[in-house]
Write a protein that holds these residues in place. Sequence first.
Motif, PDB file in Angstrom:
ATOM      1  N   THR A 144       4.560   4.040 -29.871  1.00  0.00           N
ATOM      2  CA  THR A 144       4.738   2.731 -30.506  1.00  0.00           C
ATOM      3  C   THR A 144       5.400   2.902 -31.864  1.00  0.00           C
ATOM      4  O   THR A 144       5.032   3.794 -32.628  1.00  0.00           O
ATOM      5  N   VAL A 145       6.370   2.012 -32.146  1.00  0.00           N
ATOM      6  CA  VAL A 145       7.034   2.031 -33.447  1.00  0.00           C
ATOM      7  C   VAL A 145       7.088   0.613 -34.003  1.00  0.00           C
ATOM      8  O   VAL A 145       7.355  -0.347 -33.278  1.00  0.00           O
TER       9      VAL A 145
ATOM     10  N   ALA B 132       7.465   1.735 -27.339  1.00  0.00           N
ATOM     11  CA  ALA B 132       7.281   0.290 -27.419  1.00  0.00           C
ATOM     12  C   ALA B 132       7.605  -0.182 -28.831  1.00  0.00           C
ATOM     13  O   ALA B 132       7.325   0.509 -29.812  1.00  0.00           O
ATOM     14  N   ILE B 133       8.182  -1.386 -28.937  1.00  0.00           N
ATOM     15  CA  ILE B 133       8.682  -1.904 -30.205  1.00  0.00           C
ATOM     16  C   ILE B 133       7.802  -3.049 -30.714  1.00  0.00           C
ATOM     17  O   ILE B 133       7.547  -4.026 -30.005  1.00  0.00           O
ATOM     18  N   ASN B 134       7.371  -2.915 -31.958  1.00  0.00           N
ATOM     19  CA  ASN B 134       6.711  -3.990 -32.702  1.00  0.00           C
ATOM     20  C   ASN B 134       7.648  -4.325 -33.864  1.00  0.00           C
ATOM     21  O   ASN B 134       7.651  -3.641 -34.881  1.00  0.00           O
TER      22      ASN B 134
ATOM     23  N   ILE C 242      -0.565   8.205 -33.613  1.00  0.00           N
ATOM     24  CA  ILE C 242       0.177   7.807 -34.805  1.00  0.00           C
ATOM     25  C   ILE C 242       1.237   6.790 -34.403  1.00  0.00           C
ATOM     26  O   ILE C 242       2.025   7.017 -33.478  1.00  0.00           O
ATOM     27  N   ILE C 243       1.240   5.667 -35.090  1.00  0.00           N
ATOM     28  CA  ILE C 243       2.266   4.637 -34.882  1.00  0.00           C
ATOM     29  C   ILE C 243       3.406   4.899 -35.857  1.00  0.00           C
ATOM     30  O   ILE C 243       3.209   4.931 -37.071  1.00  0.00           O
TER      31      ILE C 243
ATOM     32  N   GLY D 164      -5.170   3.692 -33.026  1.00  0.00           N
ATOM     33  CA  GLY D 164      -3.929   4.106 -33.665  1.00  0.00           C
ATOM     34  C   GLY D 164      -3.989   4.035 -35.171  1.00  0.00           C
ATOM     35  O   GLY D 164      -4.856   3.378 -35.758  1.00  0.00           O
ATOM     36  N   VAL D 165      -3.025   4.715 -35.808  1.00  0.00           N
ATOM     37  CA  VAL D 165      -2.860   4.677 -37.258  1.00  0.00           C
ATOM     38  C   VAL D 165      -1.378   4.509 -37.559  1.00  0.00           C
ATOM     39  O   VAL D 165      -0.547   5.333 -37.154  1.00  0.00           O
ATOM     40  N   LEU D 166      -1.043   3.443 -38.260  1.00  0.00           N
ATOM     41  CA  LEU D 166       0.325   3.190 -38.714  1.00  0.00           C
ATOM     42  C   LEU D 166       0.560   3.911 -40.033  1.00  0.00           C
ATOM     43  O   LEU D 166      -0.266   3.834 -40.943  1.00  0.00           O
ATOM     44  N   VAL D 167       1.704   4.591 -40.145  1.00  0.00           N
ATOM     45  CA  VAL D 167       2.033   5.303 -41.380  1.00  0.00           C
ATOM     46  C   VAL D 167       3.373   4.783 -41.892  1.00  0.00           C
ATOM     47  O   VAL D 167       4.434   5.097 -41.347  1.00  0.00           O
TER      48      VAL D 167
END
Length: 710
Positions: free
Chosen positions: A445-446, A483-485, A414-415, A366-369
């Motif tokens: 995922t967020v 899904a929540i982070n 993409i996260i 994944g990649v968080l933006v």
Amino acid sequence: MRQSLYLLAVILLLISCQNNSDDQSDLEIGSPDGALVLKFDLSKDGRPFYTTSYKNKTVIDTSYLGMDFKNLDNFDQDFKITSSGTAEFDETWEMPWGEQLEVQNKFNELWVKLQESNDSGRTLELRFRIYDDGIGFRYEVPEMERIDTVYITEENTEFNLTQDYKTFWIPGDWDIYEHLYSTTKLSEINVDKYRNHSNLAQTYIPNNAVNTPVTMVGTDSIHISIHEAALIDYSGMTLGVNSEKLGYKSILVGSENRDYKVKKTLPFHTPWRSVQITDNAPDLIESKLIVNLNEPNKLGDVSWFKPMKYTGVWWEMHLGKSTWDYGMTQSMDSWKDTGKAHGRHGATTENVKQFIEFSAENNIGGVLVEGWNTGWEHWIGFEDREGVFDFVTPYPDYDLEEVTAFAKARDVQIIMHHETSAATETYTKQQDTAFALMQKYGMNTVKTGYVGKILPKGEYHHGQYMVNHYNNTVVKAAEYNVAINAHEPIKATGLRRTYPNTISREGLRGQEFNAWSSDGGNPPEHLSIVAFTRMLAGPIDFTPGIFNIKFDEYKENNQVNTTIAQQLALYVVIYSPVQMAADLVEHYEANPEPLQFIRDVGVDWKQTKVLDGAVGDYVVIAREERETGNWFVGGITDENVRSQTIDLDFLEEGKTYQMRLYKDGEDAHWNDNPLSINISEREVTKGEEINIEMKPGGGFAMSLMLVENE
């Protein structure tokens, strides 16, 4: 298959005793192994209390229970026992993701029904569950005539201990958990030094209290950690310190907008109050008490969420290489009007594509933006933050369509990032639209954020209002397979069992403090405390993997206070089903050999074994990856040198493993020489011993990959 196994689990629920006599006292229940014993009784004036012993030694002395109400008499005395009963329970359930595949949930239960002796006749039930590794108990308030709603002003739950424990604690802040841990005797806890912290966007510490989990170590090796489980529609619990009694009394988080702390409609029950009790530190981490006190999975199949490693546009903003905002102005609309950007925006199409390419090449899913959506020019430091962010509109230099298609073609997800700036009404109104956008582009995922003082004004991050907001967000997200982070969250209380799309959260002083705090960052001991405190609550999104330990080209006065070997070890030691490779791409490309461990390490585990550890000093953990049978081991230490012998007895008999060991170099030191690392490789089998020395602020990481039979 998993559902079938769950249905076939051995479940015993046997009512072994039910007593309806009016003359009951000194009720007792023991743990399945008999080591823990809880006793319940009433004082002469009808006050309910409990005691707990471990291996024939009292560890929790007389501790009273009760509640205070607005406009009603308190629930605290003049009770009599009208009935009681016991039960035994044993089941095995499966984690859809987690530190292990199968979890045994085995306990003995005592319930006690109380009735006030006065004319009111009000009733209260107390339920106690006793496990081999601790206890859980809660208040249960039934329906009553002429009362349909109660307003709780305080819950007076006591935890009175029998010695002045060495205690690892953070203050009972109603707004944030991002404090460094202190280590003192229980009697010496004083939160004054934590007030008015310059590095925190929000903080409120009204009492000499601690947040949970709070972990204590006795002179007799007894280890105790107090927390809570299944926190739903209630306020978070802090623990007021009673130095004279060597104990705590619960203090619920309140609100400036009302003269009560919790509103409940009858019937209701409180969250579980939990106490883990062991005679060693490793068993605290291996305990599953918190998740077992929660209800089973309510979502069903959650296979749409896949545990993963991820990279992202995040660390570079903390370093100052780039920014979250696009226009760097005080007006939200000026960059739209002028078309001008300052040119340092991080979440650009081309920059994100660089992270996607790197992730695809290095077994990272994944990649968080962060900083992709409009509003960052006006998001913090302003009183009126409602309506600032929307969660569907990208900045002009970020092509959402192009980026997501590019990622999908490379099997990278993409996260999403939703920073709310604690403007809860704005986020609540937009959740359906925001999650629908994620569903459209295949994002599961967020990462959510709640930096700043809560809006509406007067609410706190850990009060009932926000507990409900966080939990409602999880339920809403599940409708869209999201899904929540959560960052700046409410505490983890095991709800990941009930709602498995609750995957991870912050809720501690994280890696970013190393990049911008003015107090020297996180000291070498920090994570050797966190492993036995915050991590007992649930998964942590700590963002490990910083290779450029001293980032002088960006911030010469800041650094990470570990060795590079410890940064690798954190992928095993600090558990999360989402683990970030947090550093910049160029720093990984400059260090291909240690990068190999990040490529190889798992994120979803069949079993976990805590091999050794002492709270605040060091910890060594081994985890077996699901599906592959590969093992990974991580160890970290504080500022002191530690010699460890790793017994590979946990490996499978008759199998050969390729061991790759990443350990501190001979001259490694968290400050003087943090990049010194020794990497070696050889074949090993079950029962071999590996001797390792962890240097100051250092550690080691080990991959044990199954060798295929020829």
